[in-house]
Scaffold this active site. Structure first.
Site, PDB file in Angstrom:
ATOM      1  N   GLN A  39      -2.888 -12.161   8.021  1.00  0.00           N
ATOM      2  CA  GLN A  39      -3.077 -11.896   6.585  1.00  0.00           C
ATOM      3  C   GLN A  39      -2.319 -12.928   5.748  1.00  0.00           C
ATOM      4  O   GLN A  39      -2.867 -13.483   4.787  1.00  0.00           O
ATOM      5  CB  GLN A  39      -2.575 -10.485   6.278  1.00  0.00           C
ATOM      6  CG  GLN A  39      -2.424 -10.168   4.812  1.00  0.00           C
ATOM      7  CD  GLN A  39      -1.982  -8.739   4.579  1.00  0.00           C
ATOM      8  OE1 GLN A  39      -2.791  -7.822   4.702  1.00  0.00           O
ATOM      9  NE2 GLN A  39      -0.725  -8.515   4.247  1.00  0.00           N
ATOM     10  N   HIS A  98       9.373  -3.458   3.293  1.00  0.00           N
ATOM     11  CA  HIS A  98       8.956  -3.716   1.909  1.00  0.00           C
ATOM     12  C   HIS A  98      10.172  -4.049   1.039  1.00  0.00           C
ATOM     13  O   HIS A  98      10.119  -4.947   0.191  1.00  0.00           O
ATOM     14  CB  HIS A  98       8.261  -2.489   1.314  1.00  0.00           C
ATOM     15  CG  HIS A  98       7.024  -2.057   2.037  1.00  0.00           C
ATOM     16  ND1 HIS A  98       6.971  -0.931   2.820  1.00  0.00           N
ATOM     17  CD2 HIS A  98       5.779  -2.596   2.086  1.00  0.00           C
ATOM     18  CE1 HIS A  98       5.755  -0.783   3.301  1.00  0.00           C
ATOM     19  NE2 HIS A  98       5.002  -1.781   2.879  1.00  0.00           N
ATOM     20  N   GLN A 116     -10.376  -2.350   2.554  1.00  0.00           N
ATOM     21  CA  GLN A 116      -9.863  -3.033   3.745  1.00  0.00           C
ATOM     22  C   GLN A 116      -9.740  -2.106   4.942  1.00  0.00           C
ATOM     23  O   GLN A 116      -9.289  -2.514   6.009  1.00  0.00           O
ATOM     24  CB  GLN A 116      -8.531  -3.719   3.454  1.00  0.00           C
ATOM     25  CG  GLN A 116      -7.345  -2.795   3.296  1.00  0.00           C
ATOM     26  CD  GLN A 116      -6.111  -3.542   2.830  1.00  0.00           C
ATOM     27  OE1 GLN A 116      -6.041  -4.011   1.697  1.00  0.00           O
ATOM     28  NE2 GLN A 116      -5.126  -3.679   3.694  1.00  0.00           N
ATOM     29  N   MET A 142       0.838  -1.205   0.000  1.00  0.00           N
ATOM     30  CA  MET A 142       0.000   0.000   0.000  1.00  0.00           C
ATOM     31  C   MET A 142       0.874   1.257   0.000  1.00  0.00           C
ATOM     32  O   MET A 142       0.414   2.344   0.369  1.00  0.00           O
ATOM     33  CB  MET A 142      -0.938  -0.012   1.198  1.00  0.00           C
ATOM     34  CG  MET A 142      -1.916  -1.197   1.140  1.00  0.00           C
ATOM     35  SD  MET A 142      -3.447  -0.913   2.009  1.00  0.00           S
ATOM     36  CE  MET A 142      -2.836  -0.669   3.658  1.00  0.00           C
ATOM     37  N   GLY A 143       2.137   1.122  -0.376  1.00  0.00           N
ATOM     38  CA  GLY A 143       3.009   2.292  -0.473  1.00  0.00           C
ATOM     39  C   GLY A 143       3.545   2.744   0.867  1.00  0.00           C
ATOM     40  O   GLY A 143       3.486   2.008   1.853  1.00  0.00           O
ATOM     41  N   LEU A 203       6.660   3.185   1.476  1.00  0.00           N
ATOM     42  CA  LEU A 203       7.557   2.021   1.572  1.00  0.00           C
ATOM     43  C   LEU A 203       8.726   2.267   2.528  1.00  0.00           C
ATOM     44  O   LEU A 203       9.208   3.376   2.680  1.00  0.00           O
ATOM     45  CB  LEU A 203       8.089   1.654   0.185  1.00  0.00           C
ATOM     46  CG  LEU A 203       7.016   1.358  -0.862  1.00  0.00           C
ATOM     47  CD1 LEU A 203       7.668   0.978  -2.192  1.00  0.00           C
ATOM     48  CD2 LEU A 203       6.075   0.241  -0.403  1.00  0.00           C
ATOM     49  N   HIS A 204       9.164   1.174   3.160  1.00  0.00           N
ATOM     50  CA  HIS A 204      10.285   1.216   4.110  1.00  0.00           C
ATOM     51  C   HIS A 204      11.102  -0.060   3.914  1.00  0.00           C
ATOM     52  O   HIS A 204      10.815  -0.874   3.013  1.00  0.00           O
ATOM     53  CB  HIS A 204       9.754   1.353   5.538  1.00  0.00           C
ATOM     54  CG  HIS A 204       8.674   0.373   5.880  1.00  0.00           C
ATOM     55  ND1 HIS A 204       8.906  -0.977   5.993  1.00  0.00           N
ATOM     56  CD2 HIS A 204       7.337   0.537   6.068  1.00  0.00           C
ATOM     57  CE1 HIS A 204       7.789  -1.601   6.278  1.00  0.00           C
ATOM     58  NE2 HIS A 204       6.801  -0.701   6.321  1.00  0.00           N
ATOM     59  N   GLY A 220       4.886 -10.207   4.302  1.00  0.00           N
ATOM     60  CA  GLY A 220       5.614 -10.077   5.551  1.00  0.00           C
ATOM     61  C   GLY A 220       4.911 -10.810   6.685  1.00  0.00           C
ATOM     62  O   GLY A 220       3.679 -10.818   6.756  1.00  0.00           O
TER      63      GLY A 220
HETATM   64  P1  AMP Z   1       1.533  -2.920   3.448  1.00  0.00           P
HETATM   65  O1  AMP Z   1       2.103  -1.891   2.512  1.00  0.00           O
HETATM   66  O2  AMP Z   1       1.504  -2.488   4.874  1.00  0.00           O
HETATM   67  O3  AMP Z   1       0.231  -3.482   2.952  1.00  0.00           O
HETATM   68  O4  AMP Z   1       2.559  -4.125   3.422  1.00  0.00           O
HETATM   69  C1  AMP Z   1       2.922  -4.754   2.220  1.00  0.00           C
HETATM   70  C2  AMP Z   1       3.690  -6.011   2.551  1.00  0.00           C
HETATM   71  O5  AMP Z   1       4.867  -5.686   3.280  1.00  0.00           O
HETATM   72  C3  AMP Z   1       2.888  -6.972   3.447  1.00  0.00           C
HETATM   73  O6  AMP Z   1       3.119  -8.288   3.017  1.00  0.00           O
HETATM   74  C4  AMP Z   1       3.465  -6.710   4.804  1.00  0.00           C
HETATM   75  O7  AMP Z   1       3.356  -7.811   5.688  1.00  0.00           O
HETATM   76  C5  AMP Z   1       4.918  -6.451   4.455  1.00  0.00           C
HETATM   77  N1  AMP Z   1       5.578  -5.712   5.544  1.00  0.00           N
HETATM   78  C6  AMP Z   1       5.150  -4.555   6.112  1.00  0.00           C
HETATM   79  N2  AMP Z   1       5.972  -4.210   7.123  1.00  0.00           N
HETATM   80  C7  AMP Z   1       6.935  -5.165   7.203  1.00  0.00           C
HETATM   81  C8  AMP Z   1       8.059  -5.385   8.044  1.00  0.00           C
HETATM   82  N3  AMP Z   1       8.359  -4.544   9.018  1.00  0.00           N
HETATM   83  N4  AMP Z   1       8.814  -6.475   7.828  1.00  0.00           N
HETATM   84  C9  AMP Z   1       8.506  -7.356   6.834  1.00  0.00           C
HETATM   85  N5  AMP Z   1       7.456  -7.205   6.005  1.00  0.00           N
HETATM   86  C10 AMP Z   1       6.671  -6.127   6.181  1.00  0.00           C
END
Ligand code: AMP
Length: 253
Positions: A153, A37, A61, A30-31, A33-34, A147
């Site tokens: 999820q 991601h 969601q 969902m952007g 990014l860190h 993640g």
């Molecule tokens: P999101 O942008 O929050 O929907 O996350 C996208 C993907 O990145 C999902 O599969 C998350 O579980 C994964 N993710 C988010 N934060 C972390 C993290 N700190 N470590 C590993 N994976 C992550």
């Protein structure tokens, strides 16, 4: 290397046909990014010749309209990060393209999605599963990377793929943390510097081996509002609010 951006689904669909036989790794996001991601993108690059990332802040969601409104949107920085990480393609679709049907058709699950995050976020996992099914159909990945931070999820997506005989390998990836233990999250951007420091206590308590109710009490005494602290699937999982920001985390039990 450049990351090619597709901000229109029809262009992506036409382009995707060229890769019909190649193996594709997919990282839906969902952007905002860190490094969490980025770790998924790097893993995908290591295991597949082509890596596709999507950025779509999926409204279906979000059960809390304020959370959706305040969700950080940082496209320029995201693009730079993906380029540096070596993602090949970025798809950045619009709501009307993804939900041309007005969200008439949905993927729902009526067991695991009712507990933990699902209990306090009605409709959340229905939105997640629906958008992931759509994105899987659009990208046609060999492997998809998720993640473990969003452990429930990950389990639900894995089960959906198994239940619908989708030929996709769902790959869980370890949680990337800040120095103080706080799991990296786009929502951390909304914490004050002080809150971000304090939020490290969430991970420390969760991994302390103490009784669940003691963990809850310690967090509440330190200004966290606890949604749940529970043990399932051989893990200790929690969701808390700090400064009105919802944080989730989990550790092996
Ligand atoms: P999101 O942008 O929050 O929907 O996350 C996208 C993907 O990145 C999902 O599969 C998350 O579980 C994964 N993710 C988010 N934060 C972390 C993290 N700190 N470590 C590993 N994976 C992550």
């Amino acid at each position: 290397m450049k990351t090619i951006v597709f901000d229109s689904l029809s262009k992506w669909i036409a382009f995707r046909k060229k890769f019909r036989r190649g193996k594709i790794g997919f990282v839906p996001t969902m952007g905002a990014l860190h490094q969490g991601h980025v770790s998924l993108v790097e893993r995908s690059r290591f295991e597949n010749p082509i890596t596709v990332v999507s950025i779509f802040v999926n409204p279906t969601q979000f059960n809390d309209p304020n959370d959706l409104k305040n969700y950080p949107r940082t496209f320029k920085g995201d693009y730079e990060l993906l380029k540096a990480a070596g993602a090949d393609f970025l798809i950045y679709p619009k709501y009307d393209e993804i939900y041309a049907d007005g969200y008439k058709f949905r993927v729902s699950e009526n067991h695991l999605s009712g507990i933990l995050c699902g209990a306090s976020r009605p409709g959340h996992f229905e939105g997640v599963l629906t958008v992931v099914m759509k994105l899987f159909n659009l990208v046609g990945p060999t492997r998809a990377y998720f993640g473990e931070k969003d452990y429930q999820q990950f389990l639900l997506i894995k089960e959906m793929v198994d239940s619908f005989f989708m030929n996709i390998q769902v790959v869980p990836c370890p949680i990337i943390r800040e120095e103080n233990g706080l799991a990296m999250s786009s929502r951390n951007e909304r914490l004050s510097a002080e809150g971000r420091e304090k939020a490290g206590l969430f991970f420390k308590e969760l991994s302390s081996g103490k009784e669940l109710k003691e963990i809850r009490k310690n967090l509440e005494e330190n200004g966290f509002k606890v949604d749940y602290i529970e043990e399932f699937f051989g893990r200790r999982l929690g969701a808390v609010f700090l400064e009105n920001v919802r944080l989730i985390d989990n550790v092996p039990a």
